[in-house]
Design an enzyme around this catalytic site. Structure first.
Site, PDB file in Angstrom:
ATOM      1  N   LYS A   1      -3.128  -1.730   7.083  1.00 15.15           N
ATOM      2  CA  LYS A   1      -4.056  -2.630   6.389  1.00 15.15           C
ATOM      3  C   LYS A   1      -3.446  -4.021   6.301  1.00 15.15           C
ATOM      4  CE  LYS A   1      -5.031  -3.974   2.053  1.00 15.15           C
ATOM      5  NZ  LYS A   1      -5.543  -5.296   2.429  1.00 15.15           N
TER       6      LYS A   1
ATOM      7  N   GLU B   1       8.926  -3.841   0.151  1.00 16.68           N
ATOM      8  CA  GLU B   1       9.559  -5.154   0.399  1.00 16.68           C
ATOM      9  C   GLU B   1       8.803  -6.147  -0.471  1.00 16.68           C
ATOM     10  OE1 GLU B   1      12.125  -5.793   2.299  1.00 16.68           O
ATOM     11  OE2 GLU B   1      12.313  -3.803   3.172  1.00 16.68           O
TER      12      GLU B   1
ATOM     13  N   CYS C   1       9.062 -14.701   1.056  1.00 23.67           N
ATOM     14  CA  CYS C   1       9.834 -13.862   0.120  1.00 23.67           C
ATOM     15  C   CYS C   1      11.269 -14.349   0.038  1.00 23.67           C
ATOM     16  CB  CYS C   1       9.771 -12.408   0.566  1.00 23.67           C
ATOM     17  SG  CYS C   1      10.355 -12.154   2.247  1.00 23.67           S
TER      18      CYS C   1
ATOM     19  N   GLU D   1       8.678 -16.114  -9.073  1.00 24.41           N
ATOM     20  CA  GLU D   1       8.463 -16.501  -7.682  1.00 24.41           C
ATOM     21  C   GLU D   1       7.292 -17.485  -7.649  1.00 24.41           C
ATOM     22  OE1 GLU D   1       6.789 -13.490  -5.074  1.00 24.41           O
ATOM     23  OE2 GLU D   1       8.366 -13.900  -3.635  1.00 24.41           O
TER      24      GLU D   1
HETATM   25  P1  NAD Z   1      -0.105  -8.934  -2.547  1.00 25.84           P
HETATM   26  O1  NAD Z   1       0.780  -7.979  -3.250  1.00 25.84           O
HETATM   27  O2  NAD Z   1      -1.155  -9.632  -3.319  1.00 25.84           O
HETATM   28  O3  NAD Z   1      -0.890  -8.202  -1.356  1.00 25.84           O
HETATM   29  C1  NAD Z   1      -0.209  -7.523  -0.329  1.00 25.84           C
HETATM   30  C2  NAD Z   1      -1.127  -6.470   0.277  1.00 25.84           C
HETATM   31  O4  NAD Z   1      -1.406  -5.476  -0.714  1.00 25.84           O
HETATM   32  C3  NAD Z   1      -2.476  -7.009   0.730  1.00 25.84           C
HETATM   33  O5  NAD Z   1      -2.823  -6.371   1.938  1.00 25.84           O
HETATM   34  C4  NAD Z   1      -3.407  -6.587  -0.400  1.00 25.84           C
HETATM   35  O6  NAD Z   1      -4.737  -6.425   0.005  1.00 25.84           O
HETATM   36  C5  NAD Z   1      -2.803  -5.246  -0.780  1.00 25.84           C
HETATM   37  N1  NAD Z   1      -3.130  -4.781  -2.124  1.00 25.84           N
HETATM   38  C6  NAD Z   1      -3.526  -5.515  -3.197  1.00 25.84           C
HETATM   39  N2  NAD Z   1      -3.725  -4.692  -4.260  1.00 25.84           N
HETATM   40  C7  NAD Z   1      -3.433  -3.432  -3.861  1.00 25.84           C
HETATM   41  C8  NAD Z   1      -3.417  -2.159  -4.494  1.00 25.84           C
HETATM   42  N3  NAD Z   1      -3.744  -2.017  -5.774  1.00 25.84           N
HETATM   43  N4  NAD Z   1      -3.042  -1.075  -3.784  1.00 25.84           N
HETATM   44  C9  NAD Z   1      -2.683  -1.185  -2.490  1.00 25.84           C
HETATM   45  N5  NAD Z   1      -2.681  -2.366  -1.817  1.00 25.84           N
HETATM   46  C10 NAD Z   1      -3.039  -3.479  -2.499  1.00 25.84           C
HETATM   47  O7  NAD Z   1       0.877  -9.937  -1.815  1.00 25.84           O
HETATM   48  P2  NAD Z   1       0.497 -11.231  -0.982  1.00 25.84           P
HETATM   49  O8  NAD Z   1       0.018 -12.259  -1.944  1.00 25.84           O
HETATM   50  O9  NAD Z   1      -0.337 -10.858   0.194  1.00 25.84           O
HETATM   51  O10 NAD Z   1       1.943 -11.651  -0.391  1.00 25.84           O
HETATM   52  C11 NAD Z   1       2.831 -12.399  -1.107  1.00 25.84           C
HETATM   53  C12 NAD Z   1       3.904 -11.502  -1.714  1.00 25.84           C
HETATM   54  O11 NAD Z   1       4.541 -10.739  -0.702  1.00 25.84           O
HETATM   55  C13 NAD Z   1       5.010 -12.297  -2.367  1.00 25.84           C
HETATM   56  O12 NAD Z   1       5.356 -11.742  -3.604  1.00 25.84           O
HETATM   57  C14 NAD Z   1       6.176 -12.156  -1.375  1.00 25.84           C
HETATM   58  O13 NAD Z   1       7.437 -12.313  -1.928  1.00 25.84           O
HETATM   59  C15 NAD Z   1       5.954 -10.794  -0.859  1.00 25.84           C
HETATM   60  N6  NAD Z   1       6.631 -10.634   0.443  1.00 25.84           N
HETATM   61  C16 NAD Z   1       7.780  -9.897   0.509  1.00 25.84           C
HETATM   62  C17 NAD Z   1       8.462  -9.774   1.715  1.00 25.84           C
HETATM   63  C18 NAD Z   1       9.713  -8.955   1.816  1.00 25.84           C
HETATM   64  O14 NAD Z   1      10.063  -8.573   2.930  1.00 25.84           O
HETATM   65  N7  NAD Z   1      10.422  -8.672   0.727  1.00 25.84           N
HETATM   66  C19 NAD Z   1       7.956 -10.399   2.851  1.00 25.84           C
HETATM   67  C20 NAD Z   1       6.787 -11.142   2.746  1.00 25.84           C
HETATM   68  C21 NAD Z   1       6.120 -11.241   1.539  1.00 25.84           C
END
Ligand code: NAD
Length: 507
Positions: free
Chosen positions: A191, A266, A300, A400
């Site tokens: 997804k 992650e 991140c 963050e």
């Molecule tokens: P997010 O958590 O809002 O969404 C990530 C994914 O989760 C999306 O596909 C979203 O649709 C899905 N999602 C949302 N609610 C959900 C639920 N209840 N159950 C299952 N899936 C759900 O994150 P974002 O805004 O897309 O990305 C930014 C975040 O990602 C930041 O916090 C960043 O630090 C983190 N990030 C971490 C890494 C790493 O490797 N540590 C890398 C990139 C981004």
């Protein structure tokens, strides 16, 4: 604002909107209820894609297809060599279509086109690296259990994996997960973020072209509710591999506990770069500038927190401010641009909120601190921003922010620097700048983070594992540890010959 480097609208041609659909059991399908969601370019405002918006029927069908494809054993028991051959072909096809993928990635995410091209090339390399791992899977043998016993430890694919990705590095992050899962012999339902669905669909096209059997990798588009939630709870899923925010990671972990699925996470970071007075301040200032503005800070690994020795704090801050003025912000489609647009208006106001709250609480803005209007494009951009005079307990210094905003804190001793580094809920990455190797190594061993950089920032290699401690996540991606995440251990104990002593007395 006039003293910033701003790249105006380039006038580059924007292609017709991409139609993104689900890939289920080898076929491209719309949602049963016909629902779609549109994505506009955050920089240009134009329609980039119209994507099917998944609901329960699509997720359930995709999970069923992945389950079936796993349980037949055709993929799970195929040779590593044959799986590697497909992954290598995918890498070639990614390179063939690099320009097309990068353009869509830029238009949906707002990131600069040159950076998008580098990420797609890096993703191809990940598929190649994972192919090499597919041929290295092996367990252990135990030849010391007695004369008539042989023990074998097998490494087997864990099963059906839900792969849930964020919007900040759409193609790169799916490529940190999917090829490793496939190399292990798993099947998957992917997804992408609802904000950046298209390049994952192009990857789906390439998987088909490369000969991946139907059902082995499925794609369901849509939102966390319901798509991500079903992917985290359905009993037919064995593991969830998630990259995204810490808040959603915690929800997934709780949701997955109902069926005790394995979860790898992650998550976010508030990553410090600690600068000692003997550091090469020019090198450090450049790396700090890169670390905080790369991907507009929506990263991140953003080096969003500087912890600098008091003696050099003013000098270093001046150097960072001077460099910040030279970083080209603006039209992501212009190859000169190094920092593009912010992903959404809501996220833009969240970034600005952190800065304004800090100012109201006594912080000083050394530069920036406002949205940025780019000629011909509008104002979904944020100025390069450096905030000083902070207390470590302020939200801007702990949370963050996920924008081009640098928080500057100061220290006097190594213990103080380590305390500031480790007094954080996150533990993704940390950096240290000093010409003294023992300063670097002391810091590296005592800092609580999954990755430490010494005299550098954000280098990464497919061979090197990546992941966080504390609330930055659990599990590792990349390297052979990244493959191990998708493998389960099975013990096989074999008696040699007819030597087993009966448990029931023979009369
Ligand atoms: P997010 O958590 O809002 O969404 C990530 C994914 O989760 C999306 O596909 C979203 O649709 C899905 N999602 C949302 N609610 C959900 C639920 N209840 N159950 C299952 N899936 C759900 O994150 P974002 O805004 O897309 O990305 C930014 C975040 O990602 C930041 O916090 C960043 O630090 C983190 N990030 C971490 C890494 C790493 O490797 N540590 C890398 C990139 C981004």
């Amino acid at each position: 604002m006039n003293d910033l480097t701003i790249i105006p609208a380039s006038g580059a041609t924007i292609p017709a909107a991409f139609k993104a659909r689900h890939l289920i059991d080898g076929a491209w399908v719309d949602s049963a209820n016909g629902a779609t969601s549109d994505r506009h370019s955050p920089a240009h405002g134009t329609l980039v894609s119209s994507a099917a918006k998944g609901a329960k029927p699509e997720v359930e069908a995709a999970i069923a297809a992945a389950r079936r494809a796993f349980d037949t054993g055709d993929w799970a028991f195929s040779s590593g060599a044959s799986r590697a051959a497909i992954l290598l072909k995918v890498a070639d096809l990614i390179e063939r279509d690099l320009d097309r993928i990068a353009l869509l990635e830029t238009l949906e995410s707002g990131k600069p086109i040159t950076q998008a091209k580098a990420e797609i090339a890096g993703a191809a390399d990940l598929w190649r690296y994972a192919a090499s791992l597919a041929r290295m899977i092996h367990g252990d043998s135990h030849n010391s259990l007695g004369p008539d016993m042989l023990g074998v430890v097998l490494k087997e694919p864990i099963g059906v994996v839900s792969i849930i990705c964020p919007w900040n590095f759409p193609f790169l992050i799916v490529s940190q997960k999917l090829p490793f899962a496939l190399a292990a012999g798993c099947t998957a339902v992917v997804k992408p973020s609802e904000l950046t669905p298209s390049t994952t669909c192009i990857l789906g096209e390439l998987l088909i072209d490369a000969g991946l059997p139907a059902g082995v990798a499925n794609i369901v588009l849509g939102f966390g509710d319901p798509v991500g939630e079903i992917l985290s709870t359905d009993p037919r899923v064995d593991m969830v591999s998630f990259t995204g925010s810490t808040g959603v990671g915690k929800r997934i972990s709780a949701a997955a506990s109902g069926t005790l699925k394995k979860v790898s996470l992650e998550l976010g970071g508030k990553n410090p770069q600690v600068v000692f007075p003997d550091a090469d301040l020019d090198q450090a200032a450049d790396a700090i500038t890169f670390g905080v503005y790369f991907n507009a800070g929506e990263c991140c690994n953003s080096g969003s927190r500087i912890i600098v020795h008091e003696d050099v704090a003013d000098t270093l801050t001046e150097k960072v401010v001077a460099l910040s003025r030279k970083v080209p912000f603006g039209d992501p489609l212009d190859p000169k641009t190094q920092v593009g647009a912010i992903i959404s208006p809501e996220h833009l106001s969240k970034i600005d909120g952190y800065v304004q709250d800090a100012v109201a609480d006594g912080a000083k803005v050394a530069m920036g601190g406002d949205t940025l209007s780019v000629d011909g494009l509008g104002a979904q951009f944020y100025q390069p921003t450096v905030v000083t005079n902070l207390r470590p307990d302020m939200a801007i210094a702990r949370d963050e922010v996920f924008g081009p905003v640098l928080s500057v804190l100061t220290f006097r001793t190594m213990d103080e620097a380590l305390h500031l580094t480790n007094d954080a809920s996150y533990g993704l990455s940390a950096g240290v700048w000093s010409r003294d190797m023992s300063t670097c190594l002391t810091f590296a061993r005592r800092a609580q983070a999954g990755t430490i950089w010494t005299n550098t920032w954000m280098d990464g290699f497919p061979e090197m594992p990546f992941g966080g401690v504390k609330e930055s996540g659990q599990g590792r991606e990349l390297g052979r540890y990244g493959l191990d995440e998708f493998l389960e251990v099975k013990t096989v104990q074999m008696r040699i010959g007819d030597t087993r002593q009966p448990w029931v007395a023979q009369t």
